[in-house]
Design a protein around this motif. Structure first.
Motif, mmCIF file in Angstrom:
data_model
loop_
_atom_site.group_PDB
_atom_site.id
_atom_site.type_symbol
_atom_site.label_atom_id
_atom_site.label_comp_id
_atom_site.label_asym_id
_atom_site.label_seq_id
_atom_site.Cartn_x
_atom_site.Cartn_y
_atom_site.Cartn_z
ATOM 1 N N GLY A 85 0.434 -1.447 -0.293
ATOM 2 C CA GLY A 85 0.051 0.229 -0.080
ATOM 3 C C GLY A 85 0.826 1.058 -0.243
ATOM 4 O O GLY A 85 1.467 1.532 0.694
ATOM 5 N N ALA A 86 0.353 2.354 -0.625
ATOM 6 C CA ALA A 86 1.209 4.228 -0.698
ATOM 7 C C ALA A 86 1.093 4.198 1.379
ATOM 8 O O ALA A 86 2.607 4.874 0.968
ATOM 9 C CB ALA A 86 0.602 4.793 -0.986
ATOM 10 N N ASP A 87 0.581 3.822 2.252
ATOM 11 C CA ASP A 87 0.772 3.687 3.429
ATOM 12 C C ASP A 87 1.517 3.220 3.690
ATOM 13 O O ASP A 87 2.000 2.081 5.233
ATOM 14 C CB ASP A 87 -0.206 4.075 4.016
ATOM 15 N N GLN A 360 -6.448 4.901 -6.508
ATOM 16 C CA GLN A 360 -5.758 4.530 -4.812
ATOM 17 C C GLN A 360 -4.768 5.727 -4.839
ATOM 18 O O GLN A 360 -3.843 5.655 -4.452
ATOM 19 C CB GLN A 360 -5.090 3.782 -5.879
ATOM 20 N N GLU A 362 -3.190 6.879 -6.658
ATOM 21 C CA GLU A 362 -0.798 7.045 -6.915
ATOM 22 C C GLU A 362 -1.203 8.421 -8.317
ATOM 23 O O GLU A 362 -1.381 8.884 -8.690
ATOM 24 C CB GLU A 362 -1.967 5.888 -8.341
ATOM 25 N N ALA A 399 -10.928 1.606 -2.038
ATOM 26 C CA ALA A 399 -10.287 1.975 -1.342
ATOM 27 C C ALA A 399 -9.365 0.591 -0.752
ATOM 28 O O ALA A 399 -9.620 -0.851 -0.203
ATOM 29 C CB ALA A 399 -9.432 2.514 -0.097
ATOM 30 N N ASN A 403 -3.596 1.753 1.243
ATOM 31 C CA ASN A 403 -3.699 3.090 0.864
ATOM 32 C C ASN A 403 -5.069 4.391 1.426
ATOM 33 O O ASN A 403 -5.376 4.756 0.595
ATOM 34 C CB ASN A 403 -4.542 2.905 -0.794
ATOM 35 N N GLU A 404 -5.922 3.736 1.828
ATOM 36 C CA GLU A 404 -6.541 4.549 2.683
ATOM 37 C C GLU A 404 -5.977 6.017 2.911
ATOM 38 O O GLU A 404 -6.943 7.153 2.363
ATOM 39 C CB GLU A 404 -7.233 3.821 3.514
ATOM 40 N N THR A 406 -3.844 7.495 1.921
ATOM 41 C CA THR A 406 -3.465 8.303 0.903
ATOM 42 C C THR A 406 -4.666 9.017 0.056
ATOM 43 O O THR A 406 -4.831 10.162 0.356
ATOM 44 C CB THR A 406 -2.428 7.594 -0.010
ATOM 45 N N ILE A 407 -5.410 7.973 -0.327
ATOM 46 C CA ILE A 407 -6.530 8.457 -1.096
ATOM 47 C C ILE A 407 -7.292 9.865 -0.103
ATOM 48 O O ILE A 407 -8.180 10.468 -0.381
ATOM 49 C CB ILE A 407 -7.610 7.298 -1.206
#
Length: 560
Positions: A85-87, A360, A362, A399, A403-404, A406-407
């Motif tokens: 994930g982004a996080d 997401q 991105e 989501a 990624n939550e 970042t979104i």
């Protein structure tokens, strides 16, 4: 009542089939303790049973990767990836240590060389990355596992089209074999028949995998959508016919097994989007997954019914539409979408809608760029879409875990500039999952009438919820919830755990800084062993994807 990890099953005694220092695969069966046989890490399959080995796709959502073996031979169903994930702080630290970006995480074939040596085919259910994402990176490094480069890949025309494009980008070709619904392929000792099911990717198939010991139905992603908007409904007749002939085991999707009822249809989402577009006075931007062509078709129809022109932004949307045109999934003859990069200035706000990537948040995705432009006060290129106060963004997706944050930050930016944001949490019908709920699963069990159930594709809690449901279904004699690497032997007598293999993982990494131009596979999460490295050049397509001003719309092909 016996507690089994995160779930309970009434009236069943679990047999914890395990050996020293190994985590258990829970096998639930009334009054019968299942035997444990010590065996080689990867035994050679005999002719009287089917071995099932999840190499991925259990204990997680993603990285679907399952081996089936009988009579000395194996097939792989799907070769998927999972994504940090982004996080994900662990992925960020790992990337920094390697001076690279972590694109995805996949099984290391060196973990299952014994299977590769006897592998006859790779069979794909559909074209989502968590089912096909490992193919290109593993073939790019096939010098480390040369057998893989010779094994044919089977799939439907659309799915193979996506795979072919991915292989072209790494300069590889590969033997591909086309499959069609209800047409059986003889692959070694197996007879494999695809059966159409509905999901959020075109031409998704459940697989009937038959051999002398019996039949297993593999349906890792599905729902029973009565109004799919694009393509046909699930083939109930074929599923019922297979059930009437006898199904030894069902390996099925657990993603939404904790949710009651049935999944929302794509038709309901289209109606919800139509109502919102008709009522809102400003521009409407809808973000969705580029692979969800049924959703894109629903957005197109919603725009048309609300009197709006539809634009598109996002290269991956264009690529998927191009493949869908080439394989007959959509009809390319209708009015094309407007190009979101070059919009006419005279379109009134209540006459314009856009479909875009960026669900997401991105970096480089269309919606993220629009949000960043707002936050930084950047001017957009002439004619490009720029969000303004009073516009609306509809997040027609979920989501992905990790990624939550970042979104959420992207949504905060949009709202702070007066953009209305609607997502699935609003309660409005703007998104439908591609995965069935408990009602869909129960209907599948009633059609297939399996003796044994193998819930997969989910965390332990989700798999447990599916196991609870399966145990309650008429005719189900045992429920096994294998972990990744567990080896199950299935025959008419029951399910036996015969061992466990350790599945190593590798991170697919794209070099940055001094490593720019390199791609590597590094052991995940340790990074201690030497990584495999190759030099890469930017892929250049021999021709444009589509005319610069237009992208062909999604519409059903004639007869669908």
């Amino acid at each position: 009542m016996v507690s089994c990890e995160s779930h309970t099953i009434k009236g069943l005694e679990p047999s914890r089939a395990t050996t020293d220092n190994e985590s258990p695969c829970l096998v639930h069966k009334p009054t019968l303790k299942l035997p444990v046989h010590n065996a080689a890490p990867i035994p050679v399959p005999d002719a009287d049973s089917i071995l099932v080995v999840p190499l991925g796709g259990t204990d997680r959502v993603g990285m679907n990767f399952t081996a089936y073996g009988t009579n000395g031979r194996w097939v792989l169903v799907d070769m998927g990836a999972t994504f940090p994930g982004a996080d994900d702080d662990q992925a960020a630290d790992f990337a920094e240590a390697h001076e690279a970006e972590v694109d995805q995480i996949i099984p290391d074939p060196r973990s299952f060389q014994d299977i590769l040596r006897r592998l006859d085919a790779i069979v794909l259910t559909h074209a989502h990355e968590d089912h096909i994402g490992a193919i290109a990176p593993l073939l790019a490094f096939s010098a480390a596992w040369p057998k893989l480069a010779t094994v044919p890949i089977y799939g439907t025309p659309y799915t193979l089209g996506i795979v072919k494009n991915k292989l072209r980008e790494i300069g590889r070709s590969h033997p591909l074999r086309t499959m069609f619904p209800k047409r059986t392929s003889r692959i070694g000792p197996f007879e494999i028949t695809p059966i159409r099911v509905t999901h959020s990717a075109p031409e998704t198939m459940a697989l009937s995998i038959a051999a002398r010991p019996g039949r297993i139905v593999h349906a890792s992603d599905f729902k029973l959508d009565e109004d799919p908007v694009l393509g046909g409904r699930t083939d109930y007749t074929s599923l019922q016919r297979i059930g009437d002939h006898g199904v030894l085991a069902f390996m099925g999707d657990s993603t939404n097994a904790h949710l009651e009822g049935k999944a929302r249809t794509e038709g309901e989402v289209m109606a919800g989007l139509t109502s919102i577009m008709q009522q809102h006075k400003g521009r409407v931007v809808v973000s969705t997954f580029a692979s969800n062509l049924a959703r894109i078709e629903g957005i197109r129809l919603a725009a048309k019914r609300s009197g709006r022109l539809l634009a598109s932004s996002g290269l991956s949307i264009a690529r998927n539409i191009e493949n869908a045109k080439a394989t007959g999934v959509i009809n390319p003859t209708l009015t094309p979408f407007l190009d979101g990069r070059r919009l006419p200035r005279d379109i009134a706000p209540d006459r314009l809608a856009m479909v875009c990537t960026g669900t997401q948040a991105e970096e480089r995705s269309a919606l993220r760029r629009m949000a960043d432009d707002l936050e930084m006060g950047r001017r957009t290129p002439h004619g490009a879409m720029r969000l303004e106060e009073g516009d609306m963004v509809i997040h027609s997706a979920r989501a992905i875990p990790g990624n939550e944050a970042t979104i959420g930050a992207m949504f905060d930016v949009l709202r702070s500039h007066g953009v209305v944001v609607i997502d699935a949490e609003s309660g409005l019908p703007v998104h439908a999952s591609g995965h069935g709920r408990r009602g869909d699963l129960a209907d599948m069990y009633r059609m297939l009438q399996p003796r044994f159930a193998l819930p997969v594709h989910g965390t332990r809690a989700l798999v447990g919820a599916h196991a609870d449901l399966a145990a309650s279904m008429k005719g189900v004699e045992a429920v096994a919830t294998p972990s990744e690497g567990e080896i199950l032997r299935i025959d008419r007598a029951g399910i036996t755990r015969v061992g466990r293999m350790e599945i190593s993982l590798v991170a697919v990494m794209r070099g940055i800084g001094s490593n720019a131009g390199k791609e590597k596979l590094a052991p995940w999460p340790t990074g201690r062993e030497p990584a495999l490295v190759r030099n890469v050049e930017p892929f250049r397509r021999p021709r444009p994807l589509a005319p610069r001003r237009e992208i062909a719309p999604v519409a059903p092909a004639p007869g669908m």
